[in-house]
Design a protein around this motif. Structure first.
Motif, PDB file in Angstrom:
ATOM      1  N   GLY A 331      44.567  37.021  46.769  1.00 54.12           N
ATOM      2  CA  GLY A 331      44.932  38.387  47.104  1.00 54.12           C
ATOM      3  C   GLY A 331      43.773  39.173  47.693  1.00 54.12           C
ATOM      4  N   ILE A 332      44.098  40.125  48.568  1.00 49.92           N
ATOM      5  CA  ILE A 332      43.075  40.985  49.162  1.00 49.92           C
ATOM      6  C   ILE A 332      43.540  42.436  49.106  1.00 49.92           C
ATOM      7  CG2 ILE A 332      42.285  39.134  50.671  1.00 49.92           C
ATOM      8  CD1 ILE A 332      43.579  40.514  53.022  1.00 49.92           C
ATOM      9  N   ALA A 333      42.568  43.342  49.196  1.00 51.96           N
ATOM     10  CA  ALA A 333      42.842  44.774  49.222  1.00 51.96           C
ATOM     11  C   ALA A 333      41.737  45.437  50.023  1.00 51.96           C
ATOM     12  CB  ALA A 333      42.889  45.349  47.802  1.00 51.96           C
ATOM     13  N   ILE A 334      41.927  46.701  50.373  1.00 49.11           N
ATOM     14  CA  ILE A 334      40.909  47.466  51.091  1.00 49.11           C
ATOM     15  C   ILE A 334      40.577  48.708  50.291  1.00 49.11           C
ATOM     16  CG2 ILE A 334      40.431  48.823  53.169  1.00 49.11           C
ATOM     17  CD1 ILE A 334      42.037  46.789  54.753  1.00 49.11           C
ATOM     18  N   SER A 335      39.280  48.928  50.057  1.00 51.44           N
ATOM     19  CA  SER A 335      38.789  50.089  49.323  1.00 51.44           C
ATOM     20  C   SER A 335      37.443  50.495  49.896  1.00 51.44           C
ATOM     21  CB  SER A 335      38.636  49.760  47.829  1.00 51.44           C
ATOM     22  OG  SER A 335      38.050  50.836  47.119  1.00 51.44           O
ATOM     23  N   GLN A 336      37.238  51.792  50.091  1.00 56.57           N
ATOM     24  CA  GLN A 336      35.950  52.299  50.575  1.00 56.57           C
ATOM     25  C   GLN A 336      35.517  51.600  51.865  1.00 56.57           C
ATOM     26  OE1 GLN A 336      34.252  54.781  49.008  1.00 56.57           O
ATOM     27  NE2 GLN A 336      35.610  54.932  47.237  1.00 56.57           N
ATOM     28  N   ASP A 337      36.440  51.426  52.812  1.00 56.26           N
ATOM     29  CA  ASP A 337      36.154  50.783  54.102  1.00 56.26           C
ATOM     30  C   ASP A 337      35.645  49.361  53.943  1.00 56.26           C
ATOM     31  OD1 ASP A 337      36.897  53.060  55.601  1.00 56.26           O
ATOM     32  OD2 ASP A 337      34.933  53.951  55.261  1.00 56.26           O
ATOM     33  N   THR A 338      36.096  48.705  52.889  1.00 54.47           N
ATOM     34  CA  THR A 338      35.662  47.340  52.594  1.00 54.47           C
ATOM     35  C   THR A 338      36.876  46.496  52.228  1.00 54.47           C
ATOM     36  OG1 THR A 338      33.514  48.112  51.786  1.00 54.47           O
ATOM     37  CG2 THR A 338      34.206  45.912  51.092  1.00 54.47           C
ATOM     38  N   ILE A 339      36.934  45.278  52.760  1.00 51.97           N
ATOM     39  CA  ILE A 339      37.959  44.315  52.364  1.00 51.97           C
ATOM     40  C   ILE A 339      37.479  43.606  51.108  1.00 51.97           C
ATOM     41  CG2 ILE A 339      39.319  42.314  53.060  1.00 51.97           C
ATOM     42  CD1 ILE A 339      38.557  43.017  55.980  1.00 51.97           C
ATOM     43  N   LEU A 340      38.311  43.588  50.082  1.00 55.32           N
ATOM     44  CA  LEU A 340      38.008  42.901  48.828  1.00 55.32           C
ATOM     45  C   LEU A 340      38.873  41.647  48.771  1.00 55.32           C
ATOM     46  CD1 LEU A 340      38.222  46.010  46.458  1.00 55.32           C
ATOM     47  CD2 LEU A 340      36.213  45.177  47.687  1.00 55.32           C
ATOM     48  N   ILE A 341      38.255  40.505  48.457  1.00 54.74           N
ATOM     49  CA  ILE A 341      38.970  39.225  48.479  1.00 54.74           C
ATOM     50  C   ILE A 341      38.768  38.525  47.143  1.00 54.74           C
ATOM     51  CG2 ILE A 341      39.276  37.046  49.706  1.00 54.74           C
ATOM     52  CD1 ILE A 341      37.788  38.320  52.089  1.00 54.74           C
ATOM     53  N   ALA A 342      39.873  38.281  46.422  1.00 54.04           N
ATOM     54  CA  ALA A 342      39.825  37.521  45.173  1.00 54.04           C
ATOM     55  C   ALA A 342      39.804  36.028  45.512  1.00 54.04           C
ATOM     56  CB  ALA A 342      41.041  37.843  44.315  1.00 54.04           C
ATOM     57  N   ASN A 343      38.918  35.268  44.847  1.00 57.84           N
ATOM     58  CA  ASN A 343      38.759  33.847  45.153  1.00 57.84           C
ATOM     59  C   ASN A 343      39.001  32.996  43.909  1.00 57.84           C
ATOM     60  OD1 ASN A 343      37.337  33.477  48.078  1.00 57.84           O
ATOM     61  ND2 ASN A 343      36.768  35.421  47.146  1.00 57.84           N
ATOM     62  N   ARG A 345      38.949  29.031  43.557  1.00 54.29           N
ATOM     63  CA  ARG A 345      37.924  28.014  43.328  1.00 54.29           C
ATOM     64  C   ARG A 345      36.527  28.617  43.348  1.00 54.29           C
ATOM     65  NH1 ARG A 345      38.437  22.867  47.005  1.00 54.29           N
ATOM     66  NH2 ARG A 345      36.784  22.180  45.585  1.00 54.29           N
ATOM     67  N   GLY A 346      36.286  29.563  44.230  1.00 51.43           N
ATOM     68  CA  GLY A 346      34.980  30.197  44.300  1.00 51.43           C
ATOM     69  C   GLY A 346      34.639  31.027  43.085  1.00 51.43           C
ATOM     70  N   GLN A 347      35.666  31.482  42.349  1.00 55.94           N
ATOM     71  CA  GLN A 347      35.492  32.255  41.123  1.00 55.94           C
ATOM     72  C   GLN A 347      34.599  33.481  41.341  1.00 55.94           C
ATOM     73  OE1 GLN A 347      34.568  29.925  37.657  1.00 55.94           O
ATOM     74  NE2 GLN A 347      36.070  28.360  38.141  1.00 55.94           N
ATOM     75  N   LEU A 348      34.896  34.229  42.388  1.00 51.40           N
ATOM     76  CA  LEU A 348      34.113  35.422  42.688  1.00 51.40           C
ATOM     77  C   LEU A 348      34.955  36.404  43.484  1.00 51.40           C
ATOM     78  CD1 LEU A 348      33.349  35.037  45.945  1.00 51.40           C
ATOM     79  CD2 LEU A 348      31.619  33.516  45.023  1.00 51.40           C
ATOM     80  N   LEU A 349      34.437  37.625  43.596  1.00 52.32           N
ATOM     81  CA  LEU A 349      35.026  38.651  44.441  1.00 52.32           C
ATOM     82  C   LEU A 349      34.143  38.783  45.667  1.00 52.32           C
ATOM     83  CD1 LEU A 349      37.266  40.890  44.624  1.00 52.32           C
ATOM     84  CD2 LEU A 349      35.487  42.471  43.835  1.00 52.32           C
ATOM     85  N   ARG A 350      34.737  38.572  46.833  1.00 48.83           N
ATOM     86  CA  ARG A 350      33.986  38.674  48.091  1.00 48.83           C
ATOM     87  C   ARG A 350      34.335  39.995  48.750  1.00 48.83           C
ATOM     88  NH1 ARG A 350      34.334  33.628  49.490  1.00 48.83           N
ATOM     89  NH2 ARG A 350      32.137  33.047  49.311  1.00 48.83           N
ATOM     90  N   THR A 351      33.323  40.668  49.331  1.00 45.94           N
ATOM     91  CA  THR A 351      33.533  41.939  50.013  1.00 45.94           C
ATOM     92  C   THR A 351      33.096  41.801  51.459  1.00 45.94           C
ATOM     93  OG1 THR A 351      31.361  42.746  49.271  1.00 45.94           O
ATOM     94  CG2 THR A 351      33.262  43.312  47.912  1.00 45.94           C
ATOM     95  N   VAL A 352      33.923  42.349  52.358  1.00 47.41           N
ATOM     96  CA  VAL A 352      33.679  42.276  53.797  1.00 47.41           C
ATOM     97  C   VAL A 352      33.796  43.689  54.359  1.00 47.41           C
ATOM     98  CG1 VAL A 352      34.535  41.389  56.004  1.00 47.41           C
ATOM     99  CG2 VAL A 352      34.585  39.928  53.959  1.00 47.41           C
ATOM    100  N   PRO A 353      32.740  44.227  54.963  1.00 49.02           N
ATOM    101  CA  PRO A 353      32.826  45.586  55.500  1.00 49.02           C
ATOM    102  C   PRO A 353      33.704  45.634  56.743  1.00 49.02           C
ATOM    103  CG  PRO A 353      30.703  44.606  56.059  1.00 49.02           C
ATOM    104  CD  PRO A 353      31.398  43.640  55.145  1.00 49.02           C
TER     105      PRO A 353
END
Length: 414
Positions: A331-343, A345-353
């Protein structure tokens, strides 16, 4: 957005990630408590997985990060440096969920789907919250990656994507608030006949700023179907709220909005209406794509950024790509002009401006285990949904959970 022909050079590969962030105070016991179990089973899992291919983008991670170590900066598949943010504090919203998959909101009330039980749960305002069963969706046939998947709400209707006995389908339920909480009326099936399988079912639902409902659909194991515009498989669908075809869809009398997808998982829209989608790759690249009407995203001719092996067609390249063992973006969402990506296998939250979608940072590596979804609440909070009880994770006490994290993760803000 770059569009490369099949003979374009592939960009540099991902460098391996070797550790996790320090643990947030309130949930740090999860990683500390599970690190020893992971270490004990790592060799066994590694041997078991060595005989399997990574055809499913969402497969178990055999070398989970160790608790308390620090993850150095790495590179994504675009060759750009990917930094690790200091972890910010988190708060348990609710816990003890069973294979949860999606979070949606009716007014201020959160609703959660459970894949295997087919339950829809209502989350109250306490912290940690109690989860009340609203309904069990009839006709769900949960197996493998199939079951009750995505939820979305529009007005007084709840939409659910689920795997039935013979297909994947989308239903619409009237939704009201009764004396005991949320209530659902009798469902109406608005789309049926979507191919199902034990894997690659897609399943995410989201309403766009145009008022249309979008749905991600996997290839259900039939790779060639992703290039067949007569098939719904391997595509992102766009429909009116009643399931009918909008007049301005890119292909006449078709719900298909984009195609050439393997197993798209997350959908989000920015303020300008640009749609972003995350996608499980096979064993080379997972993807973040900007979705264009009528776009062909290449699968199975191309995985990740185009290189060779296709015919004369052009494909739309992802704006980012990651090795599946570092990602499996859900799943992904957008907050504060940033894309948030739930991972997963990676077991982390990735953020993309949004200002530079070729860059990325990561947070909470290894801290909460597998992350299935990330959402923004009506009040602007950011919640992440863990997914450790679906048979592929290492559940700790209290799993699975919804966790509140800061809406602005910059500099480890709290």
């Amino acid at each position: 957005m770059p569009i490369r022909r099949h003979d374009s050079p592939l960009l540099p590969t991902v460098l391996p990630r070797t550790g996790a962030h320090h643990l947030a105070p309130q949930i740090g016991d999860r990683a500390a408590g599970t690190a020893r179990r992971r270490a004990a089973i790592a060799v066994t899992l590694g041997l078991a997985l060595s005989g399997c291919n990574s055809d499913q983008g969402d497969t178990p991670l055999s070398d989970s990060p160790s608790a308390g170590s620090t993850a150095p900066a790495s590179q994504n598949g675009n060759g750009a440096d990917e930094d690790s943010r200091p972890d910010a504090e988190s708060e348990v919203v609710t816990q003890n969920l069973e294979a949860p998959w999606s979070v949606a909101f009716y007014e201020e009330t959160a609703l959660v789907s459970e894949r295997d039980s087919a339950r829809i749960l209502e989350i109250d305002s306490q912290r940690p919250a109690d989860a009340r069963e609203v309904a069990t969706v009839a006709g769900v046939s949960a197996s493998g990656e199939g079951g009750l998947l995505g939820l979305s709400v529009r007005g007084d209707s709840l939409y659910a994507y689920f795997t039935a006995e013979s297909d994947n389908r989308i239903q619409r339920f009237p939704i009201t608030r009764g004396s005991d909480g949320i209530e659902l009326g009798s469902p109406e099936t608005i789309v049926s006949g979507i191919a199902k399988a034990g894997f690659h079912n897609g399943g995410r639902l989201a309403f766009g700023p145009d008022g249309m409902l979008y749905a991600t659909v996997g290839d259900a194991g039939d790779q060639s179907a992703a290039q067949d515009r007569e098939s719904l498989s391997g595509s992102i669908l766009r429909m009116k709220p009643d399931g009918s075809v909008p007049e301005d869809n890119p292909f006449d009398d078709s719900l298909v909005y984009s195609y050439g997808h393997r197993n798209p998982q997350g959908l989000a829209f920015d303020e300008d209406g640009t749609m972003y989608a995350s996608e499980f790759g096979q064993d080379t690249w997972d993807e973040l794509n900007i979705i264009k009407a009528g776009g062909n995203y290449g699968w199975p001719e191309v995985e990740g950024i185009s290189e060779d092996g296709a015919d004369d067609d052009d494909f739309i390249d992802p704006v980012q790509q990651w090795s599946p063992d570092q990602a499996s973006p859900s799943g992904i969402a957008i907050s504060q002009d940033t894309i948030l990506i739930a991972n997963l296998r990676g077991q982390l939250l990735r953020t993309v401006p949004l200002a530079d979608v070729a860059k990325a940072e990561s947070s909470y590596a290894g801290e909460f285990g597998r992350l299935r979804d990330v959402v923004t609440t009506p009040s602007g909070e950011v919640w992440i949904l863990t997914n450790n009880t679906d048979g592929r994770g290492d559940p700790a006490d209290g799993d699975d959970r919804i966790l509140r994290i800061p809406s602005d993760l910059s500099a480890g803000s709290r």
